[in-house]
Design an enzyme around this catalytic site. Structure first.
Site, PDB file in Angstrom:
ATOM      1  N   GLU A  43       0.834  -1.207   0.000  1.00 49.10           N
ATOM      2  CA  GLU A  43       0.000   0.000   0.000  1.00 49.10           C
ATOM      3  C   GLU A  43       0.868   1.256   0.000  1.00 49.10           C
ATOM      4  O   GLU A  43       0.595   2.217  -0.726  1.00 49.10           O
ATOM      5  CB  GLU A  43      -0.911  -0.010   1.226  1.00 49.10           C
ATOM      6  CG  GLU A  43      -1.755   1.244   1.398  1.00 49.10           C
ATOM      7  CD  GLU A  43      -2.345   1.345   2.787  1.00 49.10           C
ATOM      8  OE1 GLU A  43      -2.898   2.420   3.120  1.00 49.10           O
ATOM      9  OE2 GLU A  43      -2.255   0.371   3.560  1.00 49.10           O
ATOM     10  N   ASP A  47       0.780   3.841  -3.160  1.00 52.92           N
ATOM     11  CA  ASP A  47       0.376   5.231  -2.971  1.00 52.92           C
ATOM     12  C   ASP A  47       1.332   6.171  -3.704  1.00 52.92           C
ATOM     13  O   ASP A  47       0.906   7.110  -4.386  1.00 52.92           O
ATOM     14  CB  ASP A  47       0.352   5.557  -1.472  1.00 52.92           C
ATOM     15  CG  ASP A  47       0.005   7.007  -1.193  1.00 52.92           C
ATOM     16  OD1 ASP A  47      -1.126   7.430  -1.489  1.00 52.92           O
ATOM     17  OD2 ASP A  47       0.880   7.729  -0.686  1.00 52.92           O
ATOM     18  N   GLU A 113      -4.379   0.455  -3.894  1.00 50.85           N
ATOM     19  CA  GLU A 113      -2.984   0.902  -3.922  1.00 50.85           C
ATOM     20  C   GLU A 113      -2.030  -0.284  -3.848  1.00 50.85           C
ATOM     21  O   GLU A 113      -0.999  -0.310  -4.539  1.00 50.85           O
ATOM     22  CB  GLU A 113      -2.730   1.862  -2.761  1.00 50.85           C
ATOM     23  CG  GLU A 113      -3.470   3.186  -2.897  1.00 50.85           C
ATOM     24  CD  GLU A 113      -3.317   4.068  -1.676  1.00 50.85           C
ATOM     25  OE1 GLU A 113      -3.484   5.294  -1.817  1.00 50.85           O
ATOM     26  OE2 GLU A 113      -3.047   3.534  -0.573  1.00 50.85           O
TER      27      GLU A 113
END
Length: 219
Positions: A43, A47, A113
């Site tokens: 994640e 991102d 993500e």
């Protein structure tokens, strides 16, 4: 890992190392219970990749836009609501592994993500970039400075669960009329009709923004 074949089909990418995709859909509760890795590291990487890809696309897409406009559009495109919406449309919730009851809506954006990062690590930037731009096209293809009510609503309510739902369709196939209902955090707040879903959604968002403004004025 045949259970993930449906997810690969939904995102349009076949993994060489399917363990990356498995990690991308593994919630921390499940990881802790089964002593495996959760999606949290992916994640983090995803991102950063999202921010870069969207920023690069907006930079090329709107050559006349200044830094402030581009930043606003980037934030709106990669905020929780668009990512959650696309993850839900692609059926991510069917594949997330959890060990206890979790509100999946609250983690869909995180998993989106993580999947981006998994694609990047497995196949490089090109498949990850293609997935991002295809998935988020509706949030990117808005003229700079245009009165885009949906983006403004996402900016005003970055943590809210915003859903546009088609509730009816009437008229002949060549000239349909769509009725859309807007829900915010499970509560219906607006309905609108138009000749396309996108126009009806924009009308709903405009109604919601007006209501927010009126509430702030009264407050």
């Amino acid at each position: 890992m045949n259970e993930l074949k449906g997810l690969e089909k939904a995102i349009g990418y076949d993994f060489k190392d399917e363990s990356l995709l498995l990690t991308a859909v593994t919630h921390p509760t499940y990881a802790n219970e089964h002593r495996t890795e959760s999606y949290q590291r992916l994640e983090y990487l995803g991102d950063a990749i999202l921010d870069f890809v969207v920023a690069e696309d907006l930079f090329a897409r709107f050559p006349g836009a200044d830094e402030g406009v581009l930043t606003t559009k980037r934030i709106a495109a990669v905020s929780a609501t668009p990512l959650m919406k696309k993850a839900r449309e692609l059926g991510f919730e069917k594949y997330i592994k959890v060990a206890q009851h979790v509100n999946l809506d609250s983690v869909l954006g995180d998993v989106f993500e993580a999947v981006v990062a998994a694609m990047y690590l497995d196949g490089g930037m090109e498949p990850a970039k293609r997935f991002i731009l295809t998935s988020l096209e509706e949030f990117l293809d808005v003229k700079a400075g245009a009165r885009d009510y949906k983006s403004r609503l996402n900016e005003a309510l970055p943590q809210a669960k915003v859903i546009y739902r088609e509730i009816s369709r009437s008229g002949p196939p060549h000239d349909p009329v769509f009725e859309i209902e807007l829900e915010i955090d499970g509560e219906p707040v607006a309905k609108a009709q138009a000749g396309s879903k996108k126009k009806a959604e924009q009308k709903c968002a405009a109604i919601a923004l007006k209501a927010l403004k009126n509430n702030k004025t009264r407050g």
